[in-house]
Each structure stands twice: as C-alpha cells, then as structure tokens.
Design an enzyme around this catalytic site. Structure first.
Site, mmCIF file in Angstrom:
data_model
loop_
_atom_site.group_PDB
_atom_site.id
_atom_site.type_symbol
_atom_site.label_atom_id
_atom_site.label_comp_id
_atom_site.label_asym_id
_atom_site.label_seq_id
_atom_site.Cartn_x
_atom_site.Cartn_y
_atom_site.Cartn_z
ATOM 1 N N THR A 181 -22.472 -1.903 -10.264
ATOM 2 C CA THR A 181 -23.252 -1.621 -9.054
ATOM 3 C C THR A 181 -23.601 -0.142 -8.869
ATOM 4 N N LEU A 240 -20.050 -12.768 -11.654
ATOM 5 C CA LEU A 240 -20.695 -12.297 -10.416
ATOM 6 C C LEU A 240 -19.733 -12.298 -9.239
ATOM 7 N N ALA A 241 -18.555 -12.896 -9.400
ATOM 8 C CA ALA A 241 -17.628 -13.003 -8.264
ATOM 9 C C ALA A 241 -17.020 -11.649 -7.945
ATOM 10 N N TYR A 288 -14.451 -0.660 -2.658
ATOM 11 C CA TYR A 288 -15.314 -1.530 -3.462
ATOM 12 C C TYR A 288 -15.887 -0.772 -4.660
ATOM 13 N N LYS A 326 -15.159 -1.504 -8.582
ATOM 14 C CA LYS A 326 -16.257 -1.843 -9.503
ATOM 15 C C LYS A 326 -16.289 -0.896 -10.700
ATOM 16 N N GLU A 371 -23.215 1.310 -6.232
ATOM 17 C CA GLU A 371 -22.170 1.895 -5.376
ATOM 18 C C GLU A 371 -21.234 2.783 -6.194
ATOM 19 N N ASP A 379 -10.036 -19.363 -9.678
ATOM 20 C CA ASP A 379 -10.039 -18.199 -8.792
ATOM 21 C C ASP A 379 -9.842 -16.951 -9.642
ATOM 22 N N THR A 412 -21.439 -19.513 -5.700
ATOM 23 C CA THR A 412 -21.815 -19.811 -4.313
ATOM 24 C C THR A 412 -22.412 -18.593 -3.597
ATOM 25 N N GLY A 413 -22.475 -17.460 -4.285
ATOM 26 C CA GLY A 413 -23.038 -16.254 -3.664
ATOM 27 C C GLY A 413 -24.545 -16.172 -3.868
ATOM 28 N N GLN A 414 -25.109 -15.072 -3.363
ATOM 29 C CA GLN A 414 -26.570 -14.891 -3.462
ATOM 30 C C GLN A 414 -27.076 -14.986 -4.911
ATOM 31 N N ASP A 415 -26.538 -14.136 -5.782
ATOM 32 C CA ASP A 415 -27.061 -14.064 -7.147
ATOM 33 C C ASP A 415 -26.730 -15.337 -7.927
HETATM 34 P P1 NAP Z 1 -21.961 -12.447 -2.788
HETATM 35 O O1 NAP Z 1 -23.132 -13.183 -2.249
HETATM 36 O O2 NAP Z 1 -21.070 -11.707 -1.861
HETATM 37 O O3 NAP Z 1 -21.079 -13.499 -3.631
HETATM 38 C C1 NAP Z 1 -19.764 -13.207 -4.017
HETATM 39 C C2 NAP Z 1 -19.203 -14.417 -4.732
HETATM 40 O O4 NAP Z 1 -17.876 -14.113 -5.191
HETATM 41 C C3 NAP Z 1 -19.059 -15.677 -3.857
HETATM 42 O O5 NAP Z 1 -19.496 -16.783 -4.607
HETATM 43 C C4 NAP Z 1 -17.563 -15.769 -3.619
HETATM 44 O O6 NAP Z 1 -17.096 -17.083 -3.434
HETATM 45 C C5 NAP Z 1 -17.058 -15.226 -4.949
HETATM 46 N N1 NAP Z 1 -15.640 -14.824 -4.894
HETATM 47 C C6 NAP Z 1 -15.063 -13.913 -4.072
HETATM 48 N N2 NAP Z 1 -13.738 -13.840 -4.321
HETATM 49 C C7 NAP Z 1 -13.474 -14.713 -5.334
HETATM 50 C C8 NAP Z 1 -12.315 -15.090 -6.032
HETATM 51 N N3 NAP Z 1 -11.112 -14.563 -5.745
HETATM 52 N N4 NAP Z 1 -12.413 -16.010 -7.006
HETATM 53 C C9 NAP Z 1 -13.613 -16.581 -7.307
HETATM 54 N N5 NAP Z 1 -14.755 -16.276 -6.671
HETATM 55 C C10 NAP Z 1 -14.688 -15.354 -5.695
HETATM 56 O O7 NAP Z 1 -22.440 -11.398 -3.913
HETATM 57 P P2 NAP Z 1 -23.896 -11.223 -4.581
HETATM 58 O O8 NAP Z 1 -24.745 -10.413 -3.659
HETATM 59 O O9 NAP Z 1 -24.365 -12.523 -5.089
HETATM 60 O O10 NAP Z 1 -23.527 -10.251 -5.788
HETATM 61 C C11 NAP Z 1 -23.099 -10.779 -7.050
HETATM 62 C C12 NAP Z 1 -22.283 -9.707 -7.763
HETATM 63 O O11 NAP Z 1 -23.101 -8.561 -8.005
HETATM 64 C C13 NAP Z 1 -21.069 -9.195 -6.999
HETATM 65 O O12 NAP Z 1 -20.066 -8.908 -7.936
HETATM 66 C C14 NAP Z 1 -21.556 -7.911 -6.348
HETATM 67 O O13 NAP Z 1 -20.476 -7.033 -6.127
HETATM 68 C C15 NAP Z 1 -22.492 -7.398 -7.413
HETATM 69 N N6 NAP Z 1 -23.620 -6.584 -6.943
HETATM 70 C C16 NAP Z 1 -24.425 -7.032 -5.946
HETATM 71 C C17 NAP Z 1 -25.520 -6.285 -5.548
HETATM 72 C C18 NAP Z 1 -26.443 -6.761 -4.455
HETATM 73 O O14 NAP Z 1 -27.213 -5.941 -3.930
HETATM 74 N N7 NAP Z 1 -26.431 -8.051 -4.113
HETATM 75 C C19 NAP Z 1 -25.807 -5.055 -6.186
HETATM 76 C C20 NAP Z 1 -24.962 -4.650 -7.225
HETATM 77 C C21 NAP Z 1 -23.883 -5.422 -7.617
HETATM 78 P P3 NAP Z 1 -16.998 -17.788 -1.957
HETATM 79 O O15 NAP Z 1 -18.370 -18.344 -1.711
HETATM 80 O O16 NAP Z 1 -15.955 -18.832 -2.156
HETATM 81 O O17 NAP Z 1 -16.616 -16.705 -0.984
HETATM 82 O O1 G4F Z 2 -26.259 -4.121 3.438
HETATM 83 P P1 G4F Z 2 -25.066 -3.290 3.186
HETATM 84 O O2 G4F Z 2 -23.750 -3.821 3.657
HETATM 85 O O3 G4F Z 2 -25.088 -2.974 1.627
HETATM 86 P P2 G4F Z 2 -24.381 -1.844 0.746
HETATM 87 O O4 G4F Z 2 -23.233 -1.228 1.444
HETATM 88 O O5 G4F Z 2 -25.458 -0.931 0.272
HETATM 89 O O6 G4F Z 2 -23.805 -2.715 -0.474
HETATM 90 C C1 G4F Z 2 -24.593 -3.721 -1.099
HETATM 91 O O7 G4F Z 2 -25.298 -3.142 -2.180
HETATM 92 C C2 G4F Z 2 -24.464 -2.646 -3.248
HETATM 93 C C3 G4F Z 2 -25.388 -2.042 -4.313
HETATM 94 O O8 G4F Z 2 -25.649 -0.693 -4.014
HETATM 95 C C4 G4F Z 2 -23.660 -3.805 -3.791
HETATM 96 F F1 G4F Z 2 -22.892 -3.376 -4.838
HETATM 97 C C5 G4F Z 2 -22.774 -4.379 -2.697
HETATM 98 O O9 G4F Z 2 -22.075 -5.505 -3.225
HETATM 99 C C6 G4F Z 2 -23.669 -4.848 -1.547
HETATM 100 O O10 G4F Z 2 -24.436 -5.935 -2.009
HETATM 101 O O11 G4F Z 2 -25.252 -1.845 3.878
HETATM 102 C C7 G4F Z 2 -26.387 -1.047 3.609
HETATM 103 C C8 G4F Z 2 -26.391 0.134 4.562
HETATM 104 C C9 G4F Z 2 -25.080 0.922 4.626
HETATM 105 O O12 G4F Z 2 -25.415 2.289 4.673
HETATM 106 C C10 G4F Z 2 -24.443 0.506 5.945
HETATM 107 O O13 G4F Z 2 -23.587 1.471 6.512
HETATM 108 O O14 G4F Z 2 -26.600 -0.352 5.901
HETATM 109 C C11 G4F Z 2 -25.691 0.306 6.781
HETATM 110 N N1 G4F Z 2 -25.527 -0.536 7.966
HETATM 111 C C12 G4F Z 2 -25.893 -0.176 9.232
HETATM 112 N N2 G4F Z 2 -25.597 -1.167 10.086
HETATM 113 C C13 G4F Z 2 -24.994 -1.767 8.001
HETATM 114 C C14 G4F Z 2 -25.046 -2.170 9.338
HETATM 115 N N3 G4F Z 2 -24.501 -2.553 7.026
HETATM 116 C C15 G4F Z 2 -24.048 -3.789 7.369
HETATM 117 N N4 G4F Z 2 -23.571 -4.612 6.404
HETATM 118 N N5 G4F Z 2 -24.068 -4.231 8.670
HETATM 119 C C16 G4F Z 2 -24.549 -3.454 9.690
HETATM 120 O O15 G4F Z 2 -24.563 -3.874 10.851
#
Ligand code: NAP
Ligand code: G4F
Length: 341
Positions: free
Chosen positions: A129, A82-83, A157, A161, A131, A60, A14-17
C-alpha cells in the site's frame, strides 16, 4: 476441476477488492476459491448470492494451519492475499491485532506455499500500500512516489504492511517464490466499505439528497489522496501475476485531491454548491498521525504491464454517488413493501 484453465485462491474475498477480483478471474475462466473467516460469517449468504461460482474455504489469516489447509485444498496457480485489517484509524485502536493479521498473516500465506511445496507452482500477490510511504519526505513535488521512493509509514497499519511487503520480497529472494507486491494507492467504488471516507461521503450525500439524513461527521478535510477506481486496480493485480517475473509495481492515477475536493464533487452531483451546512467536524475522527498527501507515479506498471486506469476522478465520484442514490432508493422501496404487508 474440469473446464477451468487456472485456479486462484483469494483471501479477503468478502472485501472490496475481493469482489472485483473474483468477478474478473471468473470472467477469465478461472476456478475461484475464496477464504472466508468466522464460525458463522454474516456476509456468507449475501456473498454467495452474488458470486455463486466461488468455492468458499473456511480459514483465518491468524491461524497458520487453516491457511495451509486452504492452499492444500485449492492447489492454486495464483494466490492473492488481500485480507488485512485495512482501516488506518482502526489500526491505531487495535495495533496488536493489526500486527498479527496485516503483518503476520502474510508470513502465514508464504509459509503455506513453501510448506506445501508449491513454491514452483503458485504465484503470490501481496496487497502492499501507498500508506507505506507515509506522505512525509515528499521531496519530489509533482512526480509522485514510485517503486524506488523511501518508506516512512505513519500508522500501525502502514508499519504492518511494510513487514508484509518485505517478507514477500524476502521469500522471493530466499526460496524463489513468485511473489509480486502491488503498491496500490487508494482505490474506491461501489463496493467500498462505508467506514472509508469516500463511501462515507457518497452514502451520506445520497441519503441527504433523499431526505434520509441531515449531516455527516468527518475528521480532517485537508489531507490529499490519489484516488482511483477499484475495478481498474484489480486488473493491475492480475497483470502482475501474468508477467514473466515477480516484481513490485505502483498502481495510481498520478493525480491527488483533498477530501474537501471530494466533498465538493460529491455534493455537486446532487446540485449542492455549498456543502458546509451538511458537514459536522468531529475531533474523534482525527488520527494520532496523519498522512498529508499521497500521489503515485504508475509509469512502471504502464510501461511494463501495459496497465492503464480508465476511470478518472469526476467519474469515480459520479459513479459512487449515483450507485448510492439507487441503492438507498431500493432499500427504501423494500422497507415500504414490507410495512404494507
Ligand atoms: P477490505 O474491504 O477492508 O477487506 C478486507 C478483507 O480482509 C475482508 O474480506 C476481511 O474479512 C478480511 N480479513 C480481515 N481479517 C482477516 C483474517 N484474520 N482472516 C481472514 N480474512 C480477514 O479491504 P480492500 O479495500 O478490499 O483492500 C484489499 C487489500 O488491499 C487489503 O489488504 C488492503 O490493506 C490493501 N490495500 C487497499 C487499498 C484500497 O485503497 N482499497 C489500497 C492499498 C492496499 P471480513 O469480511 O470477514 O471482515
Ligand atoms: O478513507 P480513509 O480511511 O483511507 P486511508 O486512510 O487513506 O487508507 C485507505 O487507503 C490506503 C492506501 O493509501 C489503504 F492502504 C488502506 O487500506 C485504506 O484503504 O481516509 C482517507 C483520509 C484520511 O486522511 C482520513 O484522516 O480521510 C480522512 N478522513 C476525514 N474524515 C476520514 C474521515 N477517514 C475516514 N475513514 N472517516 C472519516 O470520517
């Protein structure tokens, strides 16, 4: 099931990816199963409207037996984990939940593969990630972090990870599980949650443009991120599991931009050069520790997997702003029809 070449199980569907990956795998002939959590998940109905072909399995990450059942029931060729608790700011406020979900959840997935004796069959993808690098020790200016760079996570986080990353590698080495880790830099798009800064900005820009909102509250604007498009990145995940051996790969664009630059580009899309009257700075949004700069080097994924990102920074921002304007207009029109009744 008949007619499908392979079966994939996705947590975080249900998340972005999850949405991008479900579509990619379905288009490639996969039977797609997805883990959905909660007794009555409000996202379920809307998700099935968009993805009627996905078989949802209630489970879960926090409940090992439910993940075991999901693996047993779906018997996947490929398992994408991906969760996670994926919001860095939220992880500071909920560190224990983050530990159990984002770290312990990976162990539960790997144990489910091992205990159901699917180590030889199921290929596992772990969503690692950028991060984990933390933006410190940035001693290779211009080159970017790669698979050999040092880790120094700067949030609950990032630390969780890092456990997930190492336990996946450990199960690869200990039990021969085909476990690959994608170290993905930030990737965004029209499916991104509004709690992340890019979508928060494009959603606000669209609403400001349409007169539905006056300002947007933001934290620090100076941090830099390597932002790509999520559709390109899920293709990379899939490519990692088609490779002949498990390995770790960085996916990134090789460019970094500040949040201020993202703001400028987004407001430029609606013809506004000076965004300062629309942005309110909020102390509450500043994190206890910040990741200053993330820049990735995707050379290995490009060379070994043939992966290449297609969407660049200006097109990413344009795509998100245009989508959000259209979405806000559609919502407004739907509300107008309802109030006419
Ligand atoms: P997201 O949109 O935040 O989606 C997170 C998903 O995890 C949701 O479907 C959520 O379900 C599920 N989830 C959370 N807790 C759970 C649990 N206890 N049991 C089962 N499912 C659970 O994340 P995303 O951006 O698609 O990212 C996908 C993955 O890649 C994540 O692991 C994230 O940390 C990692 N990642 C993301 C990025 C990025 O830039 N997007 C970069 C590097 C790594 P609900 O809908 O029910 O809340
Ligand atoms: O969009 P962010 O919350 O993403 P962040 O922290 O980079 O993490 C995302 O990318 C990671 C990969 O590097 C993933 F692993 C992680 O799951 C997630 O998808 O914040 C980006 C930047 C930060 O520096 C934050 O402090 O934006 C800054 N920021 C400034 N104002 C804000 C805001 N971030 C959020 N979320 N909301 C604000 O209002």
């Amino acid at each position: 099931m008949t007619g499908h070449t392979k079966t994939a199980l996705i947590t975080g569907i249900t998340g972005q990816d999850g949405g991008h990956l479900a579509r990619l795998l379905h288009d490639n002939g996969y039977e797609v199963c997805g883990v959905i959590r909660g007794q009555s998940n409000l996202k379920k109905e809307r998700f099935l409207e968009e993805f009627p072909y996905v078989e949802l399995i209630e489970a879960d990450l926090l409940d090992p037996s439910s993940i075991l059942r999901a693996v047993d029931q779906s018997d996947p060729d490929e398992f994408y984990n991906l969760a996670a608790i994926s919001h860095v700011g939220y992880s500071f406020k909920n560190p224990t939940l983050t530990l159990h979900t984002t770290a312990g959840g990976v162990l539960n997935c790997l144990e489910a593969i091992r205990m159901t004796d699917r180590s030889g069959k199921t290929r596992f993808y772990q969503a690692s990630t950028s991060e984990m690098y933390g933006g410190l020790d940035y001693n290779r200016p211009g080159l970017g972090y790669d698979e050999r760079s040092l880790f120094h996570p700067r949030s609950p986080y990032g630390v969780a990870k890092l456990y997930g990353h190492w336990i996946a590698k450990n199960y690869r080495e200990s039990y021969g599980i085909f476990a690959s880790c994608g170290i993905l830099f930030n990737h965004e798009g029209e499916r991104r949650g509004v709690e992340f800064v890019t979508r928060k900005i494009t959603n606000a820009v669209a609403r400001i443009h349409l007169g539905l909102q006056e300002t947007v509250e933001l934290g620090d604007l100076w941090p830099k991120r390597d932002w790509g498009y999520a559709g390109d990145y899920v293709r990379g995940m899939w490519q990692m599991l088609q490779h002949h051996e498990p390995d770790d790969f960085v996916l990134a664009t090789g460019e970094t931009h500040s949040i201020e630059e993202f703001l400028t580009q987004a407001f430029h899309e609606i013809g506004v050069d000076d965004w300062s009257p629309y942005v309110v700075r909020s102390q509450a949004l500043i994190r206890p520790a910040e990741v200053d700069i993330l820049l990735g080097n995707p050379a290995k994924a490009e060379r070994v997997l043939g992966w290449k990102r297609e969407v660049d920074f200006p097109n990413l921002v344009r795509r998100m702003v245009r989508y959000d304007i259209a979405e806000q207009q559609a919502r407004f029109a739907a509300r107008a029809v309802q109030s006419d009744r």
